[in-house]
Enzyme design. Structure first.
Site, PDB file in Angstrom:
ATOM      1  N   SER A  15       0.844  -1.174   0.000  1.00 49.11           N
ATOM      2  CA  SER A  15       0.000   0.000   0.000  1.00 49.11           C
ATOM      3  C   SER A  15       0.891   1.239   0.000  1.00 49.11           C
ATOM      4  CB  SER A  15      -0.874  -0.030   1.252  1.00 49.11           C
ATOM      5  OG  SER A  15      -1.627   1.136   1.297  1.00 49.11           O
ATOM      6  N   GLY A  16       0.627   2.164  -0.925  1.00 41.97           N
ATOM      7  CA  GLY A  16       1.417   3.395  -0.989  1.00 41.97           C
ATOM      8  C   GLY A  16       2.644   3.270  -1.872  1.00 41.97           C
ATOM      9  N   THR A  63      -1.705   2.716  -7.859  1.00 44.48           N
ATOM     10  CA  THR A  63      -2.798   3.455  -8.484  1.00 44.48           C
ATOM     11  C   THR A  63      -2.251   4.488  -9.465  1.00 44.48           C
ATOM     12  OG1 THR A  63      -4.095   3.107  -6.523  1.00 44.48           O
ATOM     13  CG2 THR A  63      -4.860   4.810  -8.007  1.00 44.48           C
ATOM     14  N   ASN A  81      -0.777   5.762   3.125  1.00 45.30           N
ATOM     15  CA  ASN A  81      -1.006   6.420   1.841  1.00 45.30           C
ATOM     16  C   ASN A  81      -2.164   7.392   1.989  1.00 45.30           C
ATOM     17  OD1 ASN A  81      -1.539   7.139  -0.774  1.00 45.30           O
ATOM     18  ND2 ASN A  81      -1.649   5.040  -1.560  1.00 45.30           N
ATOM     19  N   SER A  94      -5.207   6.111  -0.461  1.00 44.16           N
ATOM     20  CA  SER A  94      -5.109   4.658  -0.588  1.00 44.16           C
ATOM     21  C   SER A  94      -6.410   4.078  -1.147  1.00 44.16           C
ATOM     22  CB  SER A  94      -4.841   4.077   0.806  1.00 44.16           C
ATOM     23  OG  SER A  94      -4.710   2.696   0.703  1.00 44.16           O
ATOM     24  N   SER A  95      -6.259   3.199  -2.114  1.00 43.29           N
ATOM     25  CA  SER A  95      -7.459   2.565  -2.673  1.00 43.29           C
ATOM     26  C   SER A  95      -7.964   1.557  -1.658  1.00 43.29           C
ATOM     27  CB  SER A  95      -7.123   1.829  -3.964  1.00 43.29           C
ATOM     28  OG  SER A  95      -6.220   2.581  -4.727  1.00 43.29           O
ATOM     29  N   GLY A  99      -2.682  -3.092  -1.961  1.00 44.00           N
ATOM     30  CA  GLY A  99      -1.393  -3.751  -1.740  1.00 44.00           C
ATOM     31  C   GLY A  99      -1.354  -4.536  -0.445  1.00 44.00           C
ATOM     32  N   GLU A 153      -0.777  -5.543   3.145  1.00 41.87           N
ATOM     33  CA  GLU A 153      -0.865  -4.644   4.304  1.00 41.87           C
ATOM     34  C   GLU A 153      -0.462  -5.354   5.587  1.00 41.87           C
ATOM     35  OE1 GLU A 153      -4.815  -3.004   4.335  1.00 41.87           O
ATOM     36  OE2 GLU A 153      -4.288  -1.446   2.871  1.00 41.87           O
TER      37      GLU A 153
HETATM   38  N1  LIG Z   1       5.258   7.972 -10.229  1.00 41.33           N
HETATM   39  C1  LIG Z   1       5.034   8.755  -9.189  1.00 41.33           C
HETATM   40  N2  LIG Z   1       5.479  10.001  -9.180  1.00 41.33           N
HETATM   41  C2  LIG Z   1       5.242  10.812  -8.161  1.00 41.33           C
HETATM   42  N3  LIG Z   1       4.556  10.449  -7.067  1.00 41.33           N
HETATM   43  C3  LIG Z   1       4.071   9.212  -6.989  1.00 41.33           C
HETATM   44  C4  LIG Z   1       4.277   8.296  -8.076  1.00 41.33           C
HETATM   45  N4  LIG Z   1       3.689   7.150  -7.731  1.00 41.33           N
HETATM   46  C5  LIG Z   1       3.135   7.337  -6.511  1.00 41.33           C
HETATM   47  N5  LIG Z   1       3.360   8.577  -6.077  1.00 41.33           N
HETATM   48  C6  LIG Z   1       2.927   9.170  -4.789  1.00 41.33           C
HETATM   49  O1  LIG Z   1       2.628   8.131  -3.920  1.00 41.33           O
HETATM   50  C7  LIG Z   1       1.303   8.198  -3.421  1.00 41.33           C
HETATM   51  C8  LIG Z   1       0.692   6.817  -3.271  1.00 41.33           C
HETATM   52  O2  LIG Z   1       0.559   6.225  -4.516  1.00 41.33           O
HETATM   53  P1  LIG Z   1      -0.634   5.228  -4.849  1.00 41.33           P
HETATM   54  O3  LIG Z   1      -0.512   4.943  -6.250  1.00 41.33           O
HETATM   55  O4  LIG Z   1      -1.888   5.748  -4.334  1.00 41.33           O
HETATM   56  O5  LIG Z   1      -0.212   3.959  -4.007  1.00 41.33           O
HETATM   57  P2  LIG Z   1      -0.944   2.573  -3.960  1.00 41.33           P
HETATM   58  O6  LIG Z   1      -2.051   2.615  -4.932  1.00 41.33           O
HETATM   59  O7  LIG Z   1       0.115   1.612  -4.304  1.00 41.33           O
HETATM   60  O8  LIG Z   1      -1.409   2.404  -2.600  1.00 41.33           O
HETATM   61  C9  LIG Z   1       0.560   9.029  -4.408  1.00 41.33           C
HETATM   62  O9  LIG Z   1      -0.473   9.720  -3.812  1.00 41.33           O
HETATM   63  C10 LIG Z   1       1.654   9.951  -4.917  1.00 41.33           C
HETATM   64  O10 LIG Z   1       1.757  11.063  -4.088  1.00 41.33           O
HETATM   65 MG   LIG Z   2      -3.968   2.424  -4.691  1.00 39.30          MG
END
Ligand SMILES: Nc1ncnc2c1ncn2[C@@H]1O[C@H](COP(=O)(O)OP(=O)(O)O)[C@@H](O)[C@H]1O
Ligand SMILES: [Mg+2]
Length: 1045
Positions: free
Chosen positions: A106-107, A111, A156, A159-160, A386, A388
């Site tokens: 997660s994070g 996404t 996060n 977070s989804s 992800g 957790e």
């Molecule tokens: N490629 C990227 N460039 C910049 N920031 C990113 C990138 N990927 C993720 N982040 C940062 O990380 C945070 C969490 O990403 P997210 O995709 O929501 O994580 P996950 O879905 O894996 O839980 C986002 O809100 C963003 O701020």
């Molecule tokens: Mg996500």
């Protein structure tokens, strides 16, 4: 080759397959080195590792999209766009359905990665109004689902809290047609409770912060988050997240997807109801029977909810505070305790929200779904929660981690196990690589007979006392010796002392680490029960959307069957997902989280190392290094590349394998690059494959040109031949037409000539034998007839015999014109002759005199025309009658020609005096009128000449010969009233006697000879004088002027 070099960069290779030496440290070091340079993406073959930078990087610009569009995967810097491009091209060109599996904690950035992939595909596929609309709808589903399904967690901020798998469907050209979204297990416990420092789903905060006053009023909401117990009554703002702006974005997105304003309003109403349910307070009261019961503490909120959904408040109150229980075929209403009441309320809120979320997904699907019947290719993007590990892990974490375990299994199966097995199967020489196979863990959880989920279901359905203790005991019994299962009891059995494992928990050694789950709440969450009274109350509401969420509330459809448990449902949906993923070509994006604190560019090696381990990256690299990057069945391989060799193009007669061998032998790749399996060809490095692909593309272009060339040639030939044929037909027809015309003309001419010749011949013969000369005679006859007719008519129409009448009828025919003229003149002469013959001698003499006058004066002297009217009388004096003139009469007797009065001009003064003038056949006599005595007698022979003026005066100068007797005094200047007659008679008399003409000068200037010498006479025209009477004026001795008019 800057990009290629970056792959081979010694300090931080872009593709870990090239790592040397391959150790955990070097791998970690490489990732760290690259991360610090800002290169967050690294490859292992075609798997992309993405390390979350937690800050925005300038590598997602439209220029970057262009750079990676149709790029050579291994020739450019590692990038998520490269894998997206590879997947999209493989889908479009090779007709293979794709799935993009994004995994990580997660994070870790899953996404974000999924959004990047989607936006890349949207950017590179073709444009057009319809396509753009579809793309926009697909992309706009994200903000809506994120608003309702994402929340801030400790790991996060966005977070989804649900799993999402989105199938994007394309047509054969690679244009997006639409898609289908599947959602997995929304974490609904968050609705009613969340850990301190986390938040509820974004939509609640968005609605309160961004809803207009009117909207909030309608929804009966207050703007302050702290008012709502489900929002934990704490300050809710998040740094870097503008809830109000996001709310507008969410609303816009819904509009773009196609939600009607009424639908949006209904959706927000139900959302508001969930929020308000949290504020419904229960208090305990005691019934008459002494039993504790619960009741609504403060009816206001309940009242408002019921107004929103169109329900009788008492109905909802009853459903919240009591429950109908079936006891021996009888429905009994039992009151609930306060905790039971709260339990029911929360269950209702959770159910409403999770069902609303399902509705939302279905509604989006309805907008973006593809019409059936179209052939399509699919690209699936999986973004699931992800792995957790929290302090306190419950049923949700168990489920989430199970799902991740399954995904890891897919990865292992596809990249490690399957690959190795395939080499063995295909008879390729192979040294097996050790790797951890997590199917044992998956089996522990999902085994349908003795897996943890099966046990849980069994506990839930079991009659009798059901609680988590019995469930845990059962697990402990079953998995006492399982390597991946631990609990206090099993530890005790193995005599392990572990303070970290509390009694109410069990621990599973997941592939990604050990997770301790607290069994409390497992059964309740698995059962996911909602009291029937509540669902019936919801169904009874007038709010159409809410009502539709609770179909089981319809009393008509009461079913005693228990609904499937949450665990069972999830297992089933995961199984479907796995099946779906297996059927597609997988592309992996493995997200790594570099630190726990969401700090930008901070790399915590221990944390990353743990992820490297559990993601099995080392094994991945090893297998990749030992293995082959590409494999394909001989048939499709040959089909795709056969154009690269003249031996296999266009058709290969032998077996596919032989064909592939011949083909590759000709292309002369190094032998270690290729391996020929039983059914498949293996190509070791991607570079070789790309080389092959590049050659193919070049060749395809050539072939396309060839086909084009042949086709164009063929088309032009056909065109030419058609034109030629047409031309021949046209010219044949035209020539025929010309010849026909010419022939017709010739025929006509020949006929005419023939006719003429024949006519001529016939006429010639005819003339010889019949009526020769007839025409001449005829003409002669006609001619004479015409002449006769002319003469007769002329005779009848002769003009009068008056000599002055000169009229004459015109000739009726031209040929008679000359004759007519001649006749006219003859007639005229004859007429004149006749006239002359009937004249008397006097008249004749008179006319002769007139004629003579005319000869002398006509057109010479003005006076002439006046004299025409006056007959020549000759004798004006009356010599015979007047006795006074006896003497004169005697002089002139018998010989008198003319007698008249004239005026003689005095030669000296110019004055005139009257004189009598007698002209006889021999003399000219001037006499004094009084005495009637001749003063001057001139012989006619003495007259030299006569001068007169041009004008209408009667002046004349009588020039005498010098030798004459009468001429002593000089010339005579006379003025006569009958000048014309006088001179004419003088002339005639001279002619008669001397046969000589009188020299007559009609002039303006002449000279006269007087006694005293010559005098020059000048005739001057003057208006002053009388017309007949000229005035003579002497000017000096030698000049005289005669003024005339
Ligand atoms: N490629 C990227 N460039 C910049 N920031 C990113 C990138 N990927 C993720 N982040 C940062 O990380 C945070 C969490 O990403 P997210 O995709 O929501 O994580 P996950 O879905 O894996 O839980 C986002 O809100 C963003 O701020
Ligand atoms: Mg996500």
């Amino acid at each position: 080759m800057e990009a290629a070099n970056s792959l081979l960069d010694a300090a931080a290779v872009g593709d870990l397959v090239l790592l040397d030496p391959l150790t955990e440290e070097s791998l970690l070091h490489t990732l760290q080195e690259r991360f610090h340079r800002g290169d967050i993406y690294t490859y292992i073959g075609n798997v992309v590792i993405s390390v979350n930078p937690y800050r925005s990087l300038p590598i997602y610009t439209p220029e970057k999209v262009q750079e990676y569009h149709n790029c050579n995967f291994f020739a450019v810097k590692p990038h998520i766009y490269a894998i997206a491009d590879d997947a999209y091209r493989s889908l479009r060109d090779r007709d293979r359905d794709q799935c993009i599996l994004i995994t990580g904690e997660s994070g870790a950035g899953k996404t974000e990665a999924s959004k990047l992939v989607m936006s890349y595909v949207a950017a590179v596929c073709s444009k057009g109004e319809e396509v753009d609309k579809v793309k926009e709808q697909l992309l706009q589903s994200n903000p809506v689902l994120e608003a309702f399904g994402n929340a801030k967690t400790v790991r996060n901020d966005n977070s989804s809290r649900f799993g999402k798998y989105m199938d994007v469907e394309f047509d054969f050209k690679g244009e997006p047609l639409g898609g289908v979204i599947s959602n997995y297990l929304l974490e609904k416990s968050r609705i009613v409770r969340h850990v301190k420092g986390e938040r509820n789903f974004h939509i609640f905060y968005q609605l309160l912060a961004g809803g207009s006053v009117k909207q909030l009023q309608h929804l009966k909401l207050r703007q302050d988050c702290r008012h709502y117990s489900y929002l934990n009554r704490e300050s809710s703002g998040l740094p870097g997240m503008d809830d109000a702006a996001n709310f507008h974005a969410t609303q816009d997105a819904m509009r773009i997807i196609g939600f009607s304003p009424a639908e949006v309003m209904a959706l927000l109403e139900v959302t508001a109801v969930v929020l308000k349910l949290g504020n419904v307070q229960l208090s305990s009261s005691y019934q008459a029977s002494g039993m504790e019961a619960c009741s609504i503490a403060e009816p206001q909120e309940l009242q408002e909810i019921c107004e929103l959904i169109g329900l009788d408040p008492s109905r909802l109150e009853r459903a919240l505070c009591s429950r109908t229980v079936k006891a021996r075929d009888e429905m009994v209403l039992t009151t609930l305790s306060v905790p039971q009441g709260y339990y029911g309320r929360d269950a209702l809120a959770k159910n409403i929200y999770s069902r609303l979320f399902d509705w939302l997904v279905n509604r989006i699907n309805a907008s973006i779904q593809v019409k059936p019947g179209k052939q399509r290719k699919v690209m699936g993007v999986l973004d699931i929660y992800g792995f957790e590990i929290f302090q306190d892990n419950s049923f949700e974490q168990f489920i989430i981690n199970y799902c991740n375990e399954k995904l890891q299994q897919i990865f292992i199966l596809m990249t490690l196990k399957e690959e190795q097995e395939e080499y063995v199967r295909e008879g390729i020489q192979w040294t097996p690589v050790e790797f951890f196979d997590n199917s044992i863990i998956c089996n522990l959880i999902e085994n349908s007979k003795c897996g943890i989920l099966a046990m849980l279901d069994e506990e839930c359905l079991r009659p009798g006392v059901v609680n988590e203790d019995t469930f845990l005991t059962k697990l402990n019994q079953l998995f006492a010796t399982h390597k991946h299962y631990e609990s206090k009891e099993t530890q005790n059995a193995r005599r392990i002392m572990d303070a970290s494992l509390p009694p109410q928990c069990f621990r599973i050694h997941h592939y990604a680490g050990k997770v301790t789950y607290n069994v409390m709440g497992f059964i309740e969450k698995n059962n996911d029960l909602l009291f029937r009274d509540l669902s019936q109350a919801m169904w009874a509401a007038q709010h159409a959307l809410l009502r539709s969420l609770f179909p089981e509330g319809d009393p008509q459809k009461v079913s005693l069957k228990l609904p499937p448990t949450a665990g069972f449902q999830f297992k089933a949906s995961v199984a479907t997902l796995m099946k779906n993923l297996y059927s597609k070509n997988p592309n992996y994006i493995r997200c790594i989280k570099p630190n726990e604190t969401k700090t930008a560019m901070l790399f915590t090696p221990e944390l990353v190392l743990a992820q490297i381990r559990y993601l099995g990256l080392m094994e991945n690299v090893r297998v990749r290094r030992a293995g082959y990057a590409f494999r394909q069945l001989y048939g499709p391989f040959l089909e795709r590349y056969k154009m690269l060799s003249p031996q296999t193009w266009p058709r290969w007669a032998g077996s596919d394998r032989d064909g592939a061998e011949v083909l590759l032998a000709e292309l002369a790749f190094p032998p270690e690059e290729l391996a020929f399996g039983h059914t498949k060809i293996f190509i070791r490095s991607p570079r070789t494959l790309f080389d092959l692909e590049r050659q193919r593309q070049e060749r395809v272009v050539q072939l396309a040109t060839l086909i084009q060339k042949m086709f164009r040639g063929w088309r032009c030939r056909m065109h030419y031949q058609r034109m030629r044929k047409s031309q021949i037909i046209i010219s044949a027809w035209f020539r025929g037409h010309m010849q026909k015309n010419k022939y017709k003309q010739m025929k006509r001419s020949a006929l005419i000539i023939q006719a003429h010749v024949r006519g001529w011949k016939v006429r010639r013969a005819y003339r010889r034998y019949f009526r020769a000369g007839a025409s001449a005679r005829l003409a002669n006859f006609i001619y004479r007839r015409l002449v006769q007719k002319f003469l007769v008519s002329l005779g009848r129409n002769l003009p009068s015999l008056v000599v002055t009448d000169r009229t004459w009828p015109p000739a009726p025919y031209k040929f008679l014109a000359d004759a007519n003229q001649e006749l006219r003149s003859i007639f005229y002469h004859w007429k004149c002759k006749k006239y002359r013959e009937q004249l008397t001698p006097q008249r004749r003499a008179l006319l002769q005199a007139k004629l003579c006058a005319s000869e002398l004066f006509k057109d010479k002297k003005t006076l002439y025309s006046k004299s025409l009217q006056q007959p020549f009388q000759g004798e004006y004096l009356g010599l015979t009658q007047n006795p006074k003139y006896q003497k004169l009469h005697a002089v002139a007797k018998d010989k008198l020609v003319m007698a008249d009065t004239v005026r003689k001009v005095n030669r000296a003064s110019g004055k005139t005096v009257p004189r009598l003038l007698l002209l006889t056949t021999e003399h000219l006599v001037l006499a004094d009128p009084k005495a009637a005595q001749p003063k001057t007698v001139l012989s006619l022979g003495d007259i030299r000449s006569v001068s007169v003026t041009r004008f209408s005066d009667g002046f004349l100068a009588l020039h005498l010969k010098e030798t004459s007797t009468g001429g002593a005094k000089g010339d005579f200047l006379l003025v006569s009233d009958h000048l014309i007659e006088l001179i004419t008679r003088l002339h005639q008399t001279l002619m008669d006697t001397t046969a000589q003409a009188l020299p007559l000068h009609i002039t303006d200037q002449f000279s006269t000879r007087f006694q005293k010498g010559d005098v020059a006479v000048t005739v001057v025209e003057s208006a002053k004088v009388d017309s007949n009477v000229p005035v003579c004026k002497k000017r000096g001795s030698h000049k005289m002027e005669v003024l005339v008019h």
